[in-house]
Design an enzyme around this catalytic site. Sequence first.
Site, PDB file in Angstrom:
ATOM      1  N   CYS A 157       5.193   0.212   8.011  1.00  0.00           N
ATOM      2  CA  CYS A 157       4.890   1.309   7.091  1.00  0.00           C
ATOM      3  C   CYS A 157       6.158   1.622   6.303  1.00  0.00           C
ATOM      4  CB  CYS A 157       4.443   2.531   7.884  1.00  0.00           C
ATOM      5  SG  CYS A 157       4.101   3.974   6.857  1.00  0.00           S
ATOM      6  N   LEU A 158       6.013   1.816   4.997  1.00  0.00           N
ATOM      7  CA  LEU A 158       7.190   2.133   4.168  1.00  0.00           C
ATOM      8  C   LEU A 158       7.886   3.403   4.643  1.00  0.00           C
ATOM      9  CD1 LEU A 158       5.839   1.352   0.574  1.00  0.00           C
ATOM     10  CD2 LEU A 158       7.399  -0.034   1.953  1.00  0.00           C
ATOM     11  N   HIS A 172      -3.295   7.592   6.537  1.00  0.00           N
ATOM     12  CA  HIS A 172      -2.224   8.424   5.955  1.00  0.00           C
ATOM     13  C   HIS A 172      -2.786   9.737   5.399  1.00  0.00           C
ATOM     14  CE1 HIS A 172       1.702   6.572   6.041  1.00  0.00           C
ATOM     15  NE2 HIS A 172       1.269   5.419   5.603  1.00  0.00           N
ATOM     16  N   GLY A 206       0.840  -1.187   0.000  1.00  0.00           N
ATOM     17  CA  GLY A 206       0.000   0.000   0.000  1.00  0.00           C
ATOM     18  C   GLY A 206       0.876   1.238   0.000  1.00  0.00           C
ATOM     19  N   HIS A 245      -5.093   1.701   7.117  1.00  0.00           N
ATOM     20  CA  HIS A 245      -3.742   2.269   7.188  1.00  0.00           C
ATOM     21  C   HIS A 245      -3.573   3.394   6.158  1.00  0.00           C
ATOM     22  CE1 HIS A 245       0.768   1.660   7.844  1.00  0.00           C
ATOM     23  NE2 HIS A 245       0.731   2.415   6.761  1.00  0.00           N
ATOM     24  N   GLU A 246      -4.017   3.140   4.912  1.00  0.00           N
ATOM     25  CA  GLU A 246      -3.830   4.149   3.854  1.00  0.00           C
ATOM     26  C   GLU A 246      -4.755   5.349   4.047  1.00  0.00           C
ATOM     27  OE1 GLU A 246      -1.176   3.804   2.296  1.00  0.00           O
ATOM     28  OE2 GLU A 246      -0.899   1.702   2.792  1.00  0.00           O
ATOM     29  N   GLN A 277       3.189   9.871   1.153  1.00  0.00           N
ATOM     30  CA  GLN A 277       4.441   9.114   1.286  1.00  0.00           C
ATOM     31  C   GLN A 277       5.408   9.351   0.134  1.00  0.00           C
ATOM     32  OE1 GLN A 277       2.307   5.200   2.153  1.00  0.00           O
ATOM     33  NE2 GLN A 277       4.090   5.078   3.454  1.00  0.00           N
TER      34      GLN A 277
HETATM   35 ZN   LIG Z   1       2.148   3.589   5.831  1.00  0.00          ZN
END
Ligand SMILES: [Zn+2]
Length: 169
Positions: free
Chosen positions: A92-93, A138, A45, A134-135, A50
Amino acid sequence: MIYSIVKFGNPVLEKAAELVTDFDDDLKKLVADMFESMYEARGVGLAAPQIGLSRRLAVIDVTFKEDPNAKLVLVNPEIIDTEGKYTQPEGCLSIPEFREPVARARKVTVRAQDVDGKWFEKTGEDLLARALLHETDHLNGKLYISHISALKRDLMKRKIRKLIKAGEW
Ligand SMILES: [Zn+2]
């Protein structure tokens, strides 16, 4: 085009993103680039903040390329229903190398627009439910670490500050 992933500490990750209003070719190109960038970063995701863009846009593929039909684009998404609860480690990236157990709903329904601006609803369970939450978080400037204990969060932030100081973040 592959975008580099913005990491924790960058303010773009902690502010609410702006509504997407133009459903044009630029948006389609951006979505394609976001999928490419997400796969390159080995993620399932990716939200626009991000990659440094404060826009309400996210891409998800919980099968990581296995099922082309699993590719999901969320424009201006809103969570409209949640059910159940389960806890699983989450990462998370933008916060690489860290994972913490997070309690999330097991079943989630989101309402969003597609790349053409058409509204749709999508219900997901387990990993997809987690990714939807999660997204969407963000896009509201919220990171998964806001769902863990303050003690764990402070510890994590302390470690990250050390990494930043050492030039390793
Ligand atoms: Zn994330």
